[in-house]
Design a protein around this motif. Structure first.
Motif, PDB file in Angstrom:
ATOM      1  N   ASP A 244       0.838  -1.200   0.000  1.00 44.66           N
ATOM      2  CA  ASP A 244       0.000   0.000   0.000  1.00 44.66           C
ATOM      3  C   ASP A 244       0.867   1.242   0.000  1.00 44.66           C
ATOM      4  O   ASP A 244       2.060   1.156  -0.258  1.00 44.66           O
ATOM      5  CB  ASP A 244      -0.965  -0.012   1.200  1.00 44.66           C
ATOM      6  N   GLU A 245       0.274   2.371   0.310  1.00 40.38           N
ATOM      7  CA  GLU A 245       1.028   3.626   0.259  1.00 40.38           C
ATOM      8  C   GLU A 245       2.188   3.655   1.223  1.00 40.38           C
ATOM      9  O   GLU A 245       3.172   4.330   0.999  1.00 40.38           O
ATOM     10  CB  GLU A 245       0.096   4.776   0.644  1.00 40.38           C
ATOM     11  N   GLU A 246       2.025   2.958   2.334  1.00 41.89           N
ATOM     12  CA  GLU A 246       3.082   3.025   3.333  1.00 41.89           C
ATOM     13  C   GLU A 246       4.274   2.182   2.913  1.00 41.89           C
ATOM     14  O   GLU A 246       5.419   2.575   3.096  1.00 41.89           O
ATOM     15  CB  GLU A 246       2.543   2.527   4.676  1.00 41.89           C
ATOM     16  N   GLY A 247       3.994   1.011   2.383  1.00 44.24           N
ATOM     17  CA  GLY A 247       5.098   0.143   1.993  1.00 44.24           C
ATOM     18  C   GLY A 247       4.617  -1.262   1.768  1.00 44.24           C
ATOM     19  O   GLY A 247       3.493  -1.502   1.333  1.00 44.24           O
ATOM     20  N   LEU A 248       5.496  -2.229   2.113  1.00 45.97           N
ATOM     21  CA  LEU A 248       5.162  -3.627   1.909  1.00 45.97           C
ATOM     22  C   LEU A 248       4.839  -4.272   3.228  1.00 45.97           C
ATOM     23  O   LEU A 248       5.505  -4.016   4.225  1.00 45.97           O
ATOM     24  CB  LEU A 248       6.374  -4.381   1.335  1.00 45.97           C
ATOM     25  N   ARG A 249       3.862  -5.147   3.211  1.00 44.45           N
ATOM     26  CA  ARG A 249       3.584  -5.928   4.410  1.00 44.45           C
ATOM     27  C   ARG A 249       3.907  -7.371   4.074  1.00 44.45           C
ATOM     28  O   ARG A 249       3.297  -7.956   3.192  1.00 44.45           O
ATOM     29  CB  ARG A 249       2.133  -5.772   4.806  1.00 44.45           C
ATOM     30  N   LEU A 250       4.889  -7.902   4.780  1.00 44.41           N
ATOM     31  CA  LEU A 250       5.381  -9.234   4.459  1.00 44.41           C
ATOM     32  C   LEU A 250       5.045 -10.217   5.553  1.00 44.41           C
ATOM     33  O   LEU A 250       5.114  -9.894   6.743  1.00 44.41           O
ATOM     34  CB  LEU A 250       6.903  -9.204   4.303  1.00 44.41           C
ATOM     35  N   GLN A 251       4.710 -11.429   5.122  1.00 44.83           N
ATOM     36  CA  GLN A 251       4.518 -12.493   6.094  1.00 44.83           C
ATOM     37  C   GLN A 251       5.747 -13.380   6.045  1.00 44.83           C
ATOM     38  O   GLN A 251       6.102 -13.888   4.977  1.00 44.83           O
ATOM     39  CB  GLN A 251       3.277 -13.303   5.743  1.00 44.83           C
ATOM     40  N   ILE A 252       6.385 -13.523   7.202  1.00 41.39           N
ATOM     41  CA  ILE A 252       7.611 -14.308   7.249  1.00 41.39           C
ATOM     42  C   ILE A 252       7.433 -15.374   8.305  1.00 41.39           C
ATOM     43  O   ILE A 252       6.861 -15.117   9.362  1.00 41.39           O
ATOM     44  CB  ILE A 252       8.816 -13.409   7.586  1.00 41.39           C
ATOM     45  N   GLY A 253       7.966 -16.557   7.999  1.00 44.09           N
ATOM     46  CA  GLY A 253       7.732 -17.677   8.896  1.00 44.09           C
ATOM     47  C   GLY A 253       8.285 -17.537  10.296  1.00 44.09           C
ATOM     48  O   GLY A 253       7.949 -18.318  11.162  1.00 44.09           O
ATOM     49  N   GLU A 254       9.149 -16.573  10.533  1.00 47.79           N
ATOM     50  CA  GLU A 254       9.752 -16.485  11.861  1.00 47.79           C
ATOM     51  C   GLU A 254       9.626 -15.086  12.435  1.00 47.79           C
ATOM     52  O   GLU A 254       9.438 -14.125  11.701  1.00 47.79           O
ATOM     53  CB  GLU A 254      11.250 -16.783  11.769  1.00 47.79           C
ATOM     54  N   SER A 255       9.793 -15.025  13.749  1.00 49.06           N
ATOM     55  CA  SER A 255       9.810 -13.689  14.356  1.00 49.06           C
ATOM     56  C   SER A 255      11.262 -13.301  14.603  1.00 49.06           C
ATOM     57  O   SER A 255      12.155 -14.127  14.503  1.00 49.06           O
ATOM     58  CB  SER A 255       9.046 -13.703  15.662  1.00 49.06           C
ATOM     59  N   GLY A 256      11.502 -12.059  14.915  1.00 45.83           N
ATOM     60  CA  GLY A 256      12.859 -11.609  15.181  1.00 45.83           C
ATOM     61  C   GLY A 256      13.721 -11.571  13.938  1.00 45.83           C
ATOM     62  O   GLY A 256      14.941 -11.636  14.017  1.00 45.83           O
TER      63      GLY A 256
END
Lengths: 204, 664
Positions: free
Chosen positions: B179-191
């Motif tokens: 969107d306008e702000e940027g990319l939203r990514l889903q990644i399998g891990e945190s950190g």
């Protein structure tokens, strides 16, 4: 029927309100307004330049990357060439008092004369309001604004971020390209690049 | 060229003092030299080894908001491949974020020795910065025939280990939204840490973590259409420590609304439907629909029109509420379910609200029907549709207090989602709430099957008082963590007085006296809130909590512990964060964990964010977070590990099992 129309109208207004307030903060092609005094004490506003091409050049006399372009005469050459074609070239200093690049009005005029600068005016943005409004990150950081007030180029002055003046001859100058294309009414090839240079020394 | 140009060139050369080719150069900010290691007869690894003075740094291939990457011009150029860059660090300099290296780094190159006739030569340019920047130049050379010292071999290998590995090893990354702000990514891990490879496209700021997804902002001032793909450097903590890989994310696959988004909308819709059963809504609703059916007679169109008008009123009101919430958020304040609970006044007010509501459910007093009656009276005079619309609007306000326990998470999500999703949730809530009414407008026959408002309503209503009282209990627990025991007693005393006044009011019959008592109740409430506001606002930073092993967040003391070579564990927590409390009880405060920490002389920090402490907010932002929990473990030597949000005791054990090599 009337109720439905009114409801739809009000509903769309409700939806538009928060979206527009958020849009202004993001990537926006309309140039932010400004009102800053120059080294001679005269105030400049974006509105004053409606109908003209404007270049904003962020400047810090002690930054090695600014020195690269001024020491070699490259920046002055650009300034002269395009102000001769009616472009308004504004050099902006957003360094806070006491930081690198800050100049008192008299000093700024002196530095400009010595460097044989050919810009239209030197804007003294000590509070950093104009710099922050544009998101100016480095010196030099260039913005080209078309006569309708839209930013058509934002970023580096050219494509080689070396500090050595030797590379200028072989570098592609984005500002010159943008202005040359814009003045002829042609589309601008590169509209944004990562700016290079020293960080702007904003007031904290 | 002007004489000035030559002067500047000369100054540059003099500044470096490296006019003649040798294998090292230095100035007061850094030292650079060429080292090499033979992998086999013709395949060499050559490294440009920088050692940088403290507080100065050099840059990665994408330097970030400012700065400039080192530039390599080899002779002969065809003998040397592209630079291999070890994993960089982020530097925050004022408003800007830079990506680069401090202390020491070796940039590695593959060299084909068969193409190097004599010595390998390098024209090197770099930029080294603290706050101000100084470019440097050097001409270096290396004799590949010379033997390499074991320490140099070890140095090369150390930085080879920090090079990105194959993309296949990286956790899976998918694009959730753009969107306008940027990319939203889903990644399998945190950190996970993300670094943009092209600084012109994406910002160098750390990714914001939003509900387990990573949001990477576009570069400031970027204009034009987004590219077809972006390349990112991903760094994650695996079993063998920190690993990295370069990946490419295709932006053309249009981000479909994900499962979680649609799920939220569905639950919001469901919540809206359940709202109708709320005693705040149902009795009046069923009366309203019945009276509407009667008034309209057999006119199906009019009935349906009224149904839509009601739906319009409800949905519009919800959307406006959502829009108001978003406007406040856009104005820079962080308003949302969790964040509201940071102010003891808000907590007390909410506790009082739910308390009153519970009393209302239990039948201690009645209110609000006057409003509904007034709306009903409008219908008698004007057209049915206006009154239906008005009823819709009013229903929302009367139902709003009922939303509490059910809607908390949906409202909280609204604050963090992009505006369209937030409004979508509110609209779904509204739709859900209006749905039964609308259905009845289409199938008025079903009104006959509607349970008549009766005694069962009372029972149901009284039943719902208890979840409300449970919420009051939770809020009071949060309150006593935020302030002191005295504030808690003040609020409870106010509750007692209010309860009494309500009983008195119930016994009065004269409207004037009833209103007077109502005003008195308001005064008592305000008095309690004022007293809470004036009271000591001490979070559990000062209070002795479960163990005194944990120190409050103090950067000076952390730096001291670091200097003493102690491992550091930081628990970013807050009183209203249920996950944090769970982790504390189940893992951090257990005797096993305490023993482990104590055996290694770990410096334990509890960063209590209940009151939205500014210093802690900044510390969270440095790690790309805007909320809690966050668990950081810093080993002696500086390597930082980010633990997952749900802890287990084995994670704590793991921290002490594989000590990393001292990176100094």
């Amino acid at each position: 029927m009337k109720m439905h129309q009114i409801a739809v109208a009000v509903l769309s207004l409700a939806l538009a309100a928060p979206l527009s307030s958020l849009a202004a903060a993001k990537v926006n092609e309309g140039a932010p307004t400004f009102e800053v005094k120059d080294a001679q004490g005269k105030a400049h506003r974006l509105a004053d330049y409606k109908g003209k091409w404007v270049v904003l050049e962020w400047y810090n006399k002690d930054c090695p990357y600014v020195k690269k372009h001024y020491g070699s005469g490259n920046m002055q050459k650009l300034q002269g060439e395009f102000t001769g074609k009616g472009v308004q070239w504004l050099t902006v200093i957003s360094s806070a008092k006491g930081t690198q690049g800050y100049l008192e009005p008299k000093e700024a005029l002196q530095v400009a004369t010595e460097a044989k600068a050919a810009s239209t005016a030197i804007l003294l943005d000590e509070k950093g309001v104009m710099g922050r409004a544009y998101g100016a990150k480095t010196t030099p950081h260039m913005f080209v604004i078309n006569p309708e007030g839209k930013v058509v180029y934002a970023g580096a002055i050219d494509d080689n971020d070396s500090a050595s003046p030797e590379v200028i001859a072989k570098s592609k100058n984005y500002v010159a390209s943008a202005l040359a294309a814009g003045l002829e009414g042609k589309p601008i090839e590169v509209s944004s690049t990562r700016p290079y240079g020293c960080g702007v020394k904003y007031k904290n | 060229m002007s004489w000035k140009f030559w002067i500047w060139s000369l100054i540059f050369f003099l500044a470096t003092g490296g006019v003649h080719a040798q294998n090292s150069a230095r100035d007061e900010r850094l030292e650079v030299r060429l080292i090499h290691h033979a992998l086999d007869q013709n395949h060499f690894r050559v490294g440009v080894h920088f050692r940088v003075q403290p507080e100065w740094h050099i840059y990665w291939k994408n330097p970030g908001d400012s700065g400039s990457a080192p530039k390599f011009a080899w002779r002969p150029p065809e003998a040397v491949g592209q630079p291999s860059w070890p994993l960089p660090k982020r530097f925050f300099v004022g408003d800007l974020v830079n990506l680069g290296y401090e202390e020491e780094v070796v940039i590695l190159f593959d060299v084909d020795r068969s193409r190097v006739p004599a010595k390998l030569e390098l024209d090197l340019e770099w930029l080294v910065c603290k706050v101000e920047c100084v470019p440097g130049f050097a001409k270096l050379s290396a004799d590949l025939g010379e033997a390499t010292s074991p320490s140099d071999v070890a140095l090369i290998q150390k930085f080879e280990a920090l090079l990105p590995g194959p993309g296949t090893a990286a956790p899976a990354v998918s694009l959730a939204r753009m969107d306008e702000e940027g990319l939203r990514l889903q990644i399998g891990e945190s950190g996970v840490e993300l670094f943009a490879i092209d600084g012109a496209v994406l910002s160098a700021k750390p990714a914001r973590q939003v509900e387990g997804d990573y949001v990477l902002a576009w570069a400031d001032g970027r204009i034009g259409a987004p590219p077809a793909q972006v390349d990112l450097l991903l760094a994650w903590t695996g079993d063998q420590g920190v690993r990295s890989a370069e990946i490419r994310v295709d932006l053309r696959t249009h981000a479909q609304p994900t499962w979680s988004d649609l799920g939220l909308l569905f639950f919001a819709f469901l919540g809206g439907v359940i709202l109708n059963l709320m005693p705040c809504v149902f009795p009046v609703l069923s009366i309203k629909i019945l009276s509407m059916v009667d008034a309209v007679g057999g006119d199906k169109t009019a009935l349906r029109g009224n149904g839509w008008a009601y739906t319009g009123g409800v949905v519009l009101t919800f959307v406006m509420l959502g829009a108001a919430l978003l406007l406040v958020r856009a104005a820079g304040q962080q308003v949302g379910w969790g964040f509201q609970l940071q102010s003891p006044i808000i907590v007390s007010a909410l506790a009082a609200l739910f308390y009153l509501l519970a009393l209302n459910f239990l039948g201690a007093f009645e209110f609000g029907e006057g409003l509904m009656n007034r709306a009903g009276r409008v219908s008698v005079k004007g057209s049915g549709r206006v009154s239906s619309f008005a009823t819709g609007v009013l229903s929302v306000f009367i139902a709003a207090p009922c939303t509490g326990p059910f809607m908390g998470s949906a409202l909280g999500a609204t604050v963090v989602l992009p505006p369209w999703a937030g409004l979508g949730i509110f609209a779904s809530l509204g739709l859900g709430m209006a749905m039964p009414f609308l259905l009845l407008a289409y199938f008025p026959a079903w009104t006959r099957r509607l349970p008549r408002p009766g005694r069962w309503m009372e029972t149901l209503r009284q039943f719902f008082a208890f979840p409300l009282l449970a919420t009051v209990l939770w809020l009071l627990w949060v309150l006593q963590m935020q302030t002191s025991g005295d504030a808690l007693i003040t609020v409870l005393a106010a509750f007692l007085v209010i309860g009494f006044l309500l009983w008195v009011r119930g016994k009065m019959t004269r409207a004037g006296v009833r209103s007077l008592v109502a005003v008195l109740i308001g005064v008592v409430l305000l008095g309690a809130l004022w007293s809470v506001a004036r009271g000591p606002v001490g979070s559990s930073n000062g209070a002795a909590t479960s163990t005194s092993d944990w120190a409050p967040y103090d950067e000076g003391k952390i730096a001291q512990a670091r200097a003493e070579g102690r491992p550091i564990f930081i628990d970013f927590t807050a009183a209203w964060c249920v996950t944090c409390q769970w982790n504390k009880k189940a893992v951090l405060d257990t005797s096993v964990a305490r023993e482990l920490f104590q055996s290694k002389n770990t410096y334990l920090v509890r960063a209590d964010w209940t009151d939205r402490d500014e210093e802690i907010t900044k510390a969270l932002a440095v790690h790309g977070r805007a909320s809690v929990p966050l668990y950081l473990f810093e080993e002696p030597g500086g390597a930082v590990r980010v633990l997952p949000q749900l802890l287990t005791i084995s994670m704590i054990e793991e921290l002490f099992q594989n000590p990393k090599e001292d990176s100094k």
